[in-house]
Design a protein around this motif. Structure first.
Motif, PDB file in Angstrom:
ATOM      1  N   MET A   1     -17.871  13.851 -10.871  1.00 15.25           N
ATOM      2  CA  MET A   1     -17.241  12.783 -10.131  1.00 15.25           C
ATOM      3  C   MET A   1     -17.370  13.065  -8.636  1.00 15.25           C
ATOM      4  O   MET A   1     -17.061  14.153  -8.171  1.00 15.25           O
ATOM      5  N   LYS A   2     -17.819  12.082  -7.890  1.00 14.11           N
ATOM      6  CA  LYS A   2     -18.033  12.221  -6.456  1.00 14.11           C
ATOM      7  C   LYS A   2     -16.706  12.065  -5.707  1.00 14.11           C
ATOM      8  O   LYS A   2     -15.944  11.137  -5.953  1.00 14.11           O
ATOM      9  N   ALA A   3     -16.457  12.967  -4.765  1.00 16.80           N
ATOM     10  CA  ALA A   3     -15.252  12.873  -3.952  1.00 16.80           C
ATOM     11  C   ALA A   3     -15.432  11.763  -2.915  1.00 16.80           C
ATOM     12  O   ALA A   3     -16.473  11.651  -2.280  1.00 16.80           O
ATOM     13  N   MET A   4     -14.415  10.922  -2.771  1.00 20.50           N
ATOM     14  CA  MET A   4     -14.499   9.825  -1.805  1.00 20.50           C
ATOM     15  C   MET A   4     -14.140  10.318  -0.416  1.00 20.50           C
ATOM     16  O   MET A   4     -13.269  11.159  -0.247  1.00 20.50           O
ATOM     17  N   LYS A   5     -14.815   9.778   0.556  1.00 24.05           N
ATOM     18  CA  LYS A   5     -14.500  10.061   1.951  1.00 24.05           C
ATOM     19  C   LYS A   5     -13.583   8.952   2.471  1.00 24.05           C
ATOM     20  O   LYS A   5     -13.546   7.847   1.929  1.00 24.05           O
ATOM     21  N   PHE A   6     -12.856   9.280   3.528  1.00 30.52           N
ATOM     22  CA  PHE A   6     -11.961   8.291   4.135  1.00 30.52           C
ATOM     23  C   PHE A   6     -12.742   7.072   4.601  1.00 30.52           C
ATOM     24  O   PHE A   6     -12.278   5.942   4.472  1.00 30.52           O
ATOM     25  N   THR A   7     -13.943   7.288   5.114  1.00 31.27           N
ATOM     26  CA  THR A   7     -14.764   6.181   5.626  1.00 31.27           C
ATOM     27  C   THR A   7     -15.277   5.280   4.510  1.00 31.27           C
ATOM     28  O   THR A   7     -15.647   4.134   4.772  1.00 31.27           O
ATOM     29  N   ASP A   8     -15.281   5.774   3.271  1.00 27.15           N
ATOM     30  CA  ASP A   8     -15.756   4.971   2.135  1.00 27.15           C
ATOM     31  C   ASP A   8     -14.691   4.015   1.602  1.00 27.15           C
ATOM     32  O   ASP A   8     -15.008   3.117   0.824  1.00 27.15           O
ATOM     33  N   LEU A   9     -13.456   4.210   2.008  1.00 23.99           N
ATOM     34  CA  LEU A   9     -12.369   3.397   1.467  1.00 23.99           C
ATOM     35  C   LEU A   9     -12.387   1.989   2.054  1.00 23.99           C
ATOM     36  O   LEU A   9     -12.902   1.750   3.135  1.00 23.99           O
ATOM     37  N   HIS A  10     -11.757   1.086   1.330  1.00 21.25           N
ATOM     38  CA  HIS A  10     -11.605  -0.297   1.779  1.00 21.25           C
ATOM     39  C   HIS A  10     -10.727  -0.303   3.037  1.00 21.25           C
ATOM     40  O   HIS A  10      -9.792   0.498   3.153  1.00 21.25           O
ATOM     41  N   PRO A  11     -11.001  -1.204   3.997  1.00 23.61           N
ATOM     42  CA  PRO A  11     -10.197  -1.238   5.234  1.00 23.61           C
ATOM     43  C   PRO A  11      -8.699  -1.394   4.999  1.00 23.61           C
ATOM     44  O   PRO A  11      -7.881  -0.808   5.725  1.00 23.61           O
ATOM     45  N   ASN A  12      -8.311  -2.169   3.988  1.00 23.95           N
ATOM     46  CA  ASN A  12      -6.877  -2.329   3.698  1.00 23.95           C
ATOM     47  C   ASN A  12      -6.241  -0.998   3.290  1.00 23.95           C
ATOM     48  O   ASN A  12      -5.103  -0.706   3.667  1.00 23.95           O
ATOM     49  N   LYS A  14      -7.322   2.014   4.172  1.00 19.73           N
ATOM     50  CA  LYS A  14      -7.279   2.865   5.370  1.00 19.73           C
ATOM     51  C   LYS A  14      -6.090   2.513   6.249  1.00 19.73           C
ATOM     52  O   LYS A  14      -5.379   3.406   6.738  1.00 19.73           O
ATOM     53  N   ILE A  15      -5.851   1.219   6.439  1.00 20.35           N
ATOM     54  CA  ILE A  15      -4.697   0.779   7.240  1.00 20.35           C
ATOM     55  C   ILE A  15      -3.404   1.231   6.586  1.00 20.35           C
ATOM     56  O   ILE A  15      -2.481   1.708   7.257  1.00 20.35           O
ATOM     57  N   ARG A  16      -3.322   1.114   5.275  1.00 13.84           N
ATOM     58  CA  ARG A  16      -2.123   1.522   4.544  1.00 13.84           C
ATOM     59  C   ARG A  16      -1.860   3.015   4.685  1.00 13.84           C
ATOM     60  O   ARG A  16      -0.720   3.443   4.884  1.00 13.84           O
ATOM     61  N   ILE A  17      -2.901   3.825   4.628  1.00 15.36           N
ATOM     62  CA  ILE A  17      -2.746   5.276   4.768  1.00 15.36           C
ATOM     63  C   ILE A  17      -2.275   5.628   6.176  1.00 15.36           C
ATOM     64  O   ILE A  17      -1.357   6.441   6.356  1.00 15.36           O
ATOM     65  N   VAL A  18      -2.865   5.022   7.183  1.00 14.89           N
ATOM     66  CA  VAL A  18      -2.505   5.326   8.573  1.00 14.89           C
ATOM     67  C   VAL A  18      -1.075   4.876   8.871  1.00 14.89           C
ATOM     68  O   VAL A  18      -0.283   5.627   9.463  1.00 14.89           O
ATOM     69  N   THR A  19      -0.716   3.660   8.466  1.00 12.89           N
ATOM     70  CA  THR A  19       0.644   3.190   8.737  1.00 12.89           C
ATOM     71  C   THR A  19       1.685   3.995   7.961  1.00 12.89           C
ATOM     72  O   THR A  19       2.774   4.259   8.479  1.00 12.89           O
ATOM     73  N   ASP A  20       1.365   4.399   6.747  1.00 11.89           N
ATOM     74  CA  ASP A  20       2.282   5.217   5.965  1.00 11.89           C
ATOM     75  C   ASP A  20       2.494   6.573   6.639  1.00 11.89           C
ATOM     76  O   ASP A  20       3.612   7.094   6.675  1.00 11.89           O
ATOM     77  N   PHE A  21       1.438   7.133   7.191  1.00  4.17           N
ATOM     78  CA  PHE A  21       1.559   8.402   7.918  1.00  4.17           C
ATOM     79  C   PHE A  21       2.502   8.263   9.099  1.00  4.17           C
ATOM     80  O   PHE A  21       3.403   9.084   9.296  1.00  4.17           O
ATOM     81  N   PHE A  22       2.314   7.222   9.919  1.00  4.54           N
ATOM     82  CA  PHE A  22       3.161   7.063  11.096  1.00  4.54           C
ATOM     83  C   PHE A  22       4.596   6.688  10.731  1.00  4.54           C
ATOM     84  O   PHE A  22       5.539   7.110  11.408  1.00  4.54           O
TER      85      PHE A  22
END
Length: 53
Positions: A1-12, A14-22
């Motif tokens: 199984m290939k590990a996904m990179k952050f850049t490979d994720l859907h924009p929604n 990525k936004i969810r991960i960043v906002t959840d972090f903050f």
């Protein structure tokens, strides 16, 4: 199984991960000081009581 990179994720996602972090960051930096503030304003006994009392 290939590990996904952050850049490979859907924009929604990525936004969810960043906002959840903050959101977590601000909550974890503000809430301890709110407890200190409340204990100074209304007393440690009242600030530490559960909401159902």
């Amino acid at each position: 199984m290939k590990a996904m990179k952050f850049t490979d994720l859907h924009p929604n996602i990525k936004i969810r991960i960043v906002t959840d972090f903050f959101t977590d960051l601000t909550q974890k930096t503000i809430l301890p000081f709110m407890a200190i503030y409340l204990s100074l304003q209304i007393g440690a006994e009242w600030a530490g009581l559960p909401a159902d009392r």
